[in-house]
Write a protein that holds these residues in place. Structure first.
Motif, short mmCIF file in Angstrom:
data_model
loop_
_atom_site.label_atom_id
_atom_site.label_comp_id
_atom_site.label_asym_id
_atom_site.label_seq_id
_atom_site.Cartn_x
_atom_site.Cartn_y
_atom_site.Cartn_z
N GLU A 103 -0.96 18.18 28.74
CA GLU A 103 -1.62 18.49 30.02
C GLU A 103 -2.76 17.52 30.31
O GLU A 103 -2.91 17.02 31.42
N TRP A 104 -3.58 17.25 29.28
CA TRP A 104 -4.73 16.34 29.47
C TRP A 104 -4.28 14.93 29.82
O TRP A 104 -4.96 14.22 30.56
N MET A 105 -3.14 14.50 29.27
CA MET A 105 -2.68 13.13 29.47
C MET A 105 -2.01 12.92 30.83
O MET A 105 -1.74 11.77 31.22
N GLU A 106 -1.73 13.98 31.55
CA GLU A 106 -1.03 13.87 32.82
C GLU A 106 -1.85 13.13 33.87
O GLU A 106 -3.07 13.26 33.93
N ALA A 107 -1.14 12.38 34.71
CA ALA A 107 -1.79 11.77 35.87
C ALA A 107 -1.90 12.82 36.98
O ALA A 107 -1.12 13.77 37.04
N ALA A 153 -7.50 12.26 20.57
CA ALA A 153 -6.71 12.86 21.65
C ALA A 153 -6.64 11.93 22.86
O ALA A 153 -5.61 11.86 23.55
N ALA A 154 -7.72 11.20 23.10
CA ALA A 154 -7.76 10.28 24.25
C ALA A 154 -7.07 8.95 23.95
O ALA A 154 -7.01 8.08 24.83
N GLY A 155 -6.58 8.76 22.71
CA GLY A 155 -5.81 7.57 22.39
C GLY A 155 -6.61 6.38 21.90
O GLY A 155 -6.17 5.24 22.02
N PHE A 446 -12.04 14.83 25.46
CA PHE A 446 -10.97 13.95 25.92
C PHE A 446 -11.45 13.10 27.10
O PHE A 446 -11.24 11.89 27.14
N ASP A 447 -12.11 13.73 28.05
CA ASP A 447 -12.60 13.01 29.23
C ASP A 447 -13.69 12.00 28.86
O ASP A 447 -13.74 10.90 29.42
#
Length: 503
Positions: A103-107, A153-155, A446-447
């Motif tokens: 969900e977090w990674m979605e555009a 999580a943010a890569g 994440f943000d």
């Protein structure tokens, strides 16, 4: 934190690391390795992010006893407290991130003004790159590995710098991390102020630091040289205002919030403002809570921690001795033992607001209690000082809640409880002003470690932008100015990527 020690041990990532010729990698070696891994987009896929998060979760489970032993050695931390405030909190962050990672990674699609149609737009979170995380000694597992969850999580790839003031925990993390996490993605660098300084002299894509305001300024200044964004978690003097309600419950909750980790908690109530008449019993109520928690001799309790080192111990004892000299101050408790770094839970009643204990964050089991005439006076007292990491109000009435929330500037506001907001993954954790900048936990972590990148796409098959090209004659100017490019109103059309634009 990491910059305050004079220890000169050589920088190292781990005894298990080497460069193929038996040499431990230097700080610069690690920086180059992480930069290379970031450039190859090592952590960009969801699969790789999830693999590393799961590995971190396994490390916390399988390395649990090693971490518990280290926390006990560094801070005398009881096992239950170490679980609740360190290991289990990070485990929960890992589980929460894995649950919501897709969900977090979605555009997210964005609306387009009519003048720019046909077109599509979206925002997509992108990894920032190589992250530097500098931990603190008071929660040496949580404040180092908690931000790591958000970074992974943010890569991103990450360098971890544990605090040398918690040496056993630093060594345990340096042993465990390379056993579980991909060494291309996460590296641990132990050492003192020299290692921290060298790390801060290099270019990172984000720096997350937990520690004192003094060192926070050093970190921010170093980051500014590379225009590196920072997250600073700096603490401060968190107030607890007692206005009304169940005095005994308030006393127990303030006592618990204060005495966690022997008072060495950045969100702990640093002092109490007792409002109006009827608060004469509050000091005894809080003292009885301490006795209930640890017995009449807290030094014999297995559930009570110790001060981190002799320097911190001497500073805290100085506050007690100053209060004992001032005959206008009533000292409840005040016992200590230098050999074991034990300080008894201590209450100071009637402290002068200008006393040394009220000028800096106490960071120990000493609780000043001051009396004020009204809630307004309490809020003026708080707002006249640097913004704290948290501010607490004990009251059962909605109106004081609303006023306090509206008028007090703090990193967080909590009613009738202390510290608990910091354990909630759906809330951001961070300060404001002197107590820090930026935040993390859950989606907010994440943000923090992501760049929210806009992507705009427009077909060139038909050049609908001709209306905006010069020359700007009267009719064209009127048409162009009649359309608000920033509007999200009726004239905007939400065209999603993949939709066929109308001509």
């Amino acid at each position: 934190m990491g910059l305050t020690s004079r220890r000169t041990a050589p920088p190292r990532a781990s005894k298990q690391h080497d460069d193929g010729v038996g040499r431990a990698p230097t700080v610069r070696d690690v920086h180059v390795q992480l930069r290379d891994a970031s450039a190859t987009r090592l952590m960009h896929t969801r699969r790789m992010r999830a693999l590393q998060l799961k590995a971190l979760g396994r490390m916390l489970v399988e390395g649990e006893q090693e971490l518990l032993d280290a926390l006990a050695a560094d801070l005398g931390k009881p096992a239950v407290e170490a679980h609740l405030t360190e290991i289990d909190l990070v485990k929960h962050e890992v589980d929460f991130a894995l649950l919501h990672l897709s969900e977090w990674m979605e555009a997210h699609h964005a609306k387009i003004p009519m003048l720019l149609q046909p077109a599509s737009a979206k925002t997509e979170p992108q990894p920032k790159g190589a992250i530097l995380i500098i931990g603190a000694w008071n929660y040496p597992v949580q404040v180092l590995l908690g931000p790591l969850v958000g970074a992974l999580a943010a890569g991103n790839v990450a360098a971890l710098k544990p605090s040398e003031l918690a040496p056993a925990t630093s060594a345990a993390i340096a042993r465990l991390v390379p056993r579980y996490l991909d060494r291309r993605a996460v590296q641990v660098l132990e050492g003192g102020a020299d290692v921290s300084a060298e790390l801060l002299g290099l270019e990172w894509d984000h720096i997350c630091f937990t520690g004192s305001q003094r060192v926070g300024r050093i970190v921010a200044e170093a980051a500014a040289k590379h225009l590196t964004p920072v997250t600073l978690e700096l603490g401060g003097k968190c107030p607890a205002v007692v206005l009304d309600g169940n005095l005994h419950a308030a006393g127990r909750r303030i006592a618990h919030g204060k005495i966690l980790n022997a008072g060495q908690t950045c969100t702990a109530p640093d002092y109490v403002l007792a409002v109006g008449q009827g608060m004469e019993k509050l000091p005894e109520v809080i003292h009885r809570a301490f006795v209930r928690f640890f017995g009449r001799d807290a030094s014999a309790s297995r559930d009570y921690g110790r001060i981190v080192n002799r320097k911190a111990f001497d500073r805290l004892v100085g506050f007690i001795e100053d209060a004992e000299i001032d005959r206008s101050v009533r000292v409840i408790g005040g016992g200590y033992d230098a050999e074991t770094l034990y300080i008894e839970p201590t209450i100071l009643v009637g402290v002068d607001p200008e006393a040394a204990v009220m000028q800096e964050e106490i960071f120990g089991p000493i609780l000043p209690i001051l009396t004020v005439a009204s809630l307004d006076e309490a809020m003026r007292f708080i707002n006249a000082r640097p913004s704290p990491l948290a501010a607490y109000l004990f009251s059962e009435r909605p109106r004081p809640h609303s006023v306090f929330e509206d008028q007090v500037r703090a990193g967080a506001i909590a009613f009738n409880v202390c510290n608990m907001h910091a354990a909630v993954s759906t809330l951001p954790f961070g300060g404001v002003g002197a107590s820090g900048m930026g935040n993390y936990h859950g989606r907010y972590g994440f943000d923090t470690f992501s760049q929210l990148r806009p992507v705009f796409s427009k077909t060139a098959l038909v050049d609908t932008l001709k209306i905006a090209y010069p020359p700007y004659r009267k009719g064209k100017t009127r048409v162009v100015r009649s359309v608000n490019l920033g509007s999200a109103g009726r004239q905007d059309v939400d065209v999603k990527p993949g939709d066929k634009p109308g001509m």
